[in-house]
Write a protein that holds these residues in place. Structure first.
Motif, PDB file in Angstrom:
ATOM      1  N   GLU A  24      39.224  40.687  36.165  1.00 12.71           N
ATOM      2  CA  GLU A  24      38.097  41.497  36.622  1.00 12.71           C
ATOM      3  C   GLU A  24      36.876  40.625  36.784  1.00 12.71           C
ATOM      4  O   GLU A  24      36.561  39.812  35.916  1.00 12.71           O
ATOM      5  CB  GLU A  24      37.779  42.592  35.597  1.00 12.71           C
ATOM      6  N   THR A  25      36.200  40.779  37.903  1.00 15.94           N
ATOM      7  CA  THR A  25      34.911  40.139  38.130  1.00 15.94           C
ATOM      8  C   THR A  25      33.967  41.246  38.590  1.00 15.94           C
ATOM      9  O   THR A  25      34.402  42.372  38.860  1.00 15.94           O
ATOM     10  CB  THR A  25      35.011  39.045  39.217  1.00 15.94           C
ATOM     11  N   LYS A  29      38.698  43.749  41.090  1.00 14.74           N
ATOM     12  CA  LYS A  29      39.661  43.803  39.987  1.00 14.74           C
ATOM     13  C   LYS A  29      41.036  43.534  40.588  1.00 14.74           C
ATOM     14  O   LYS A  29      41.428  44.168  41.559  1.00 14.74           O
ATOM     15  CB  LYS A  29      39.648  45.173  39.311  1.00 14.74           C
ATOM     16  N   TYR A 151      39.575  33.652  32.148  1.00 11.73           N
ATOM     17  CA  TYR A 151      38.418  33.538  33.029  1.00 11.73           C
ATOM     18  C   TYR A 151      37.279  34.382  32.463  1.00 11.73           C
ATOM     19  O   TYR A 151      37.461  35.534  32.090  1.00 11.73           O
ATOM     20  CB  TYR A 151      38.780  34.033  34.441  1.00 11.73           C
ATOM     21  N   GLY A 152      36.090  33.801  32.339  1.00  8.36           N
ATOM     22  CA  GLY A 152      34.917  34.529  31.878  1.00  8.36           C
ATOM     23  C   GLY A 152      34.785  34.613  30.366  1.00  8.36           C
ATOM     24  O   GLY A 152      33.800  35.152  29.860  1.00  8.36           O
TER      25      GLY A 152
END
Length: 161
Positions: A24-25, A29, A151-152
Protein backbone atom coordinates in the motif's frame (compact mmCIF):
# COMPACT_ATOMS: atom_id res chain seq x y z
CA UNK A 1 5.22 1.71 -9.99
CA UNK A 2 6.76 0.83 -13.30
CA UNK A 3 6.98 -2.52 -15.04
CA UNK A 4 10.58 -3.09 -13.94
CA UNK A 5 9.69 -2.62 -10.25
CA UNK A 6 6.67 -4.92 -10.56
CA UNK A 7 8.80 -7.56 -12.28
CA UNK A 8 11.38 -7.42 -9.48
CA UNK A 9 8.65 -7.79 -6.82
CA UNK A 10 7.20 -10.81 -8.63
CA UNK A 11 10.66 -12.37 -8.93
CA UNK A 12 11.30 -11.83 -5.19
CA UNK A 13 7.97 -13.49 -4.37
CA UNK A 14 8.88 -16.50 -6.49
CA UNK A 15 12.43 -16.76 -5.12
CA UNK A 16 11.24 -16.68 -1.49
CA UNK A 17 8.10 -18.81 -2.03
CA UNK A 18 5.80 -16.08 -0.74
CA UNK A 19 2.14 -16.86 -1.42
CA UNK A 20 0.63 -13.43 -0.79
CA UNK A 21 1.81 -9.81 -0.70
CA UNK A 22 -0.08 -6.58 -0.16
CA UNK A 23 1.68 -3.29 -0.91
CA UNK A 24 0.00 0.00 0.00
CA UNK A 25 1.17 3.49 -0.86
CA UNK A 26 -0.74 6.76 -0.75
CA UNK A 27 -1.38 6.35 -4.50
CA UNK A 28 -2.42 2.71 -4.81
CA UNK A 29 -2.92 -0.68 -3.18
CA UNK A 30 -1.53 -3.81 -4.82
CA UNK A 31 -2.32 -7.37 -3.68
CA UNK A 32 -0.60 -10.35 -5.28
CA UNK A 33 -1.67 -13.93 -4.47
CA UNK A 34 -0.22 -17.15 -5.79
CA UNK A 35 -2.78 -19.96 -6.07
CA UNK A 36 -2.10 -23.48 -4.82
CA UNK A 37 -1.15 -26.15 -7.32
CA UNK A 38 -3.77 -28.84 -7.95
CA UNK A 39 -2.65 -32.40 -7.27
CA UNK A 40 -4.45 -35.57 -8.31
CA UNK A 41 -4.68 -38.69 -6.17
CA UNK A 42 -4.56 -42.16 -7.74
CA UNK A 43 -7.87 -44.08 -7.53
CA UNK A 44 -8.22 -46.55 -4.66
CA UNK A 45 -7.63 -50.29 -5.06
CA UNK A 46 -10.16 -52.18 -7.23
CA UNK A 47 -13.56 -52.89 -5.68
CA UNK A 48 -15.95 -55.80 -6.25
CA UNK A 49 -17.56 -55.76 -9.70
CA UNK A 50 -21.09 -55.09 -8.51
CA UNK A 51 -20.06 -51.66 -7.14
CA UNK A 52 -19.15 -48.62 -9.24
CA UNK A 53 -15.50 -47.55 -9.35
CA UNK A 54 -14.98 -44.14 -7.71
CA UNK A 55 -13.28 -41.50 -9.84
CA UNK A 56 -10.15 -39.67 -8.73
CA UNK A 57 -10.93 -36.23 -7.43
CA UNK A 58 -8.56 -33.28 -7.51
CA UNK A 59 -7.04 -32.54 -4.13
CA UNK A 60 -6.04 -29.01 -3.27
CA UNK A 61 -3.28 -28.99 -0.65
CA UNK A 62 -3.78 -26.84 2.38
CA UNK A 63 -1.24 -24.11 3.00
CA UNK A 64 0.95 -24.90 5.99
CA UNK A 65 0.10 -23.02 9.14
CA UNK A 66 2.31 -19.97 9.45
CA UNK A 67 2.90 -18.27 12.75
CA UNK A 68 2.07 -14.62 12.75
CA UNK A 69 5.25 -12.56 12.89
CA UNK A 70 5.85 -10.72 16.14
CA UNK A 71 4.58 -7.16 16.07
CA UNK A 72 7.05 -4.74 14.54
CA UNK A 73 8.85 -2.54 17.02
CA UNK A 74 7.14 0.76 16.43
CA UNK A 75 8.05 3.75 18.56
CA UNK A 76 5.34 5.41 20.65
CA UNK A 77 3.54 8.08 18.61
CA UNK A 78 4.42 10.93 20.98
CA UNK A 79 8.11 10.01 20.63
CA UNK A 80 8.25 10.17 16.82
CA UNK A 81 7.15 13.82 16.50
CA UNK A 82 10.61 15.25 17.15
CA UNK A 83 12.46 12.65 15.05
CA UNK A 84 12.91 12.11 11.34
CA UNK A 85 11.89 8.59 10.32
CA UNK A 86 14.17 6.80 7.87
CA UNK A 87 11.96 4.31 6.05
CA UNK A 88 12.78 1.32 3.86
CA UNK A 89 12.42 2.35 0.21
CA UNK A 90 12.24 -1.31 -0.90
CA UNK A 91 11.40 -4.80 0.35
CA UNK A 92 14.49 -6.80 1.29
CA UNK A 93 16.86 -7.87 4.04
CA UNK A 94 18.27 -5.23 6.42
CA UNK A 95 22.00 -5.26 7.19
CA UNK A 96 23.69 -2.88 9.65
CA UNK A 97 27.22 -3.46 8.25
CA UNK A 98 28.81 -3.94 4.82
CA UNK A 99 29.93 -7.47 5.76
CA UNK A 100 29.36 -9.90 8.66
CA UNK A 101 32.73 -9.16 10.27
CA UNK A 102 32.65 -5.37 9.75
CA UNK A 103 31.55 -2.71 12.22
CA UNK A 104 27.98 -1.39 11.79
CA UNK A 105 27.58 1.75 9.72
CA UNK A 106 25.93 3.52 12.68
CA UNK A 107 24.98 2.84 16.29
CA UNK A 108 22.37 4.49 18.49
CA UNK A 109 23.77 7.82 19.69
CA UNK A 110 26.04 8.32 16.65
CA UNK A 111 26.04 11.68 14.89
CA UNK A 112 25.35 11.38 11.16
CA UNK A 113 25.53 13.76 8.22
CA UNK A 114 23.05 14.09 5.39
CA UNK A 115 23.94 11.50 2.72
CA UNK A 116 25.85 9.23 5.15
CA UNK A 117 25.18 5.51 4.69
CA UNK A 118 23.08 4.09 7.55
CA UNK A 119 22.56 0.50 6.41
CA UNK A 120 22.16 -1.82 3.43
CA UNK A 121 18.98 -3.46 2.18
CA UNK A 122 19.58 -6.52 0.03
CA UNK A 123 16.93 -7.08 -2.62
CA UNK A 124 17.32 -9.75 -5.28
CA UNK A 125 21.05 -10.11 -4.58
CA UNK A 126 21.61 -6.35 -5.01
CA UNK A 127 22.99 -4.37 -2.07
CA UNK A 128 21.20 -1.01 -1.79
CA UNK A 129 22.83 1.58 0.50
CA UNK A 130 20.31 3.58 2.53
CA UNK A 131 21.51 7.11 3.27
CA UNK A 132 20.47 9.59 5.92
CA UNK A 133 18.11 12.29 4.69
CA UNK A 134 19.17 14.71 7.44
CA UNK A 135 22.11 15.53 9.68
CA UNK A 136 21.53 14.65 13.31
CA UNK A 137 21.82 11.97 15.98
CA UNK A 138 20.64 8.36 15.56
CA UNK A 139 18.23 7.95 18.49
CA UNK A 140 16.70 4.55 17.70
CA UNK A 141 17.42 1.62 15.39
CA UNK A 142 14.12 -0.25 14.99
CA UNK A 143 15.28 -3.29 12.99
CA UNK A 144 17.61 -6.15 13.89
CA UNK A 145 20.49 -7.17 11.62
CA UNK A 146 19.56 -9.65 8.85
CA UNK A 147 15.83 -9.07 9.46
CA UNK A 148 13.43 -8.82 6.50
CA UNK A 149 11.92 -5.36 6.02
CA UNK A 150 8.89 -4.14 4.13
CA UNK A 151 8.46 -1.12 1.89
CA UNK A 152 7.80 1.95 4.06
CA UNK A 153 8.84 0.27 7.34
CA UNK A 154 10.59 2.67 9.73
CA UNK A 155 14.23 1.65 10.17
CA UNK A 156 15.78 4.54 12.14
CA UNK A 157 14.73 7.56 14.16
CA UNK A 158 17.11 10.50 13.75
CA UNK A 159 16.96 13.65 15.86
CA UNK A 160 17.76 16.50 13.48
CA UNK A 161 20.73 18.70 14.42
Amino acid sequence: MNAKELKSILQALQDHEVSELTLETPDYKLTIKRGPEVQYVAPPAPVPQNQPVPQAAPVVPQAPAVEAPPPKAEPPKEETGKYVEVKAPIVGTFYRAPSPDAEPYVKEGDTVKKGQVLCIIEAMKLMNEIESEVSGVVRKILVQNAEPVEYGQVLFLIEPA
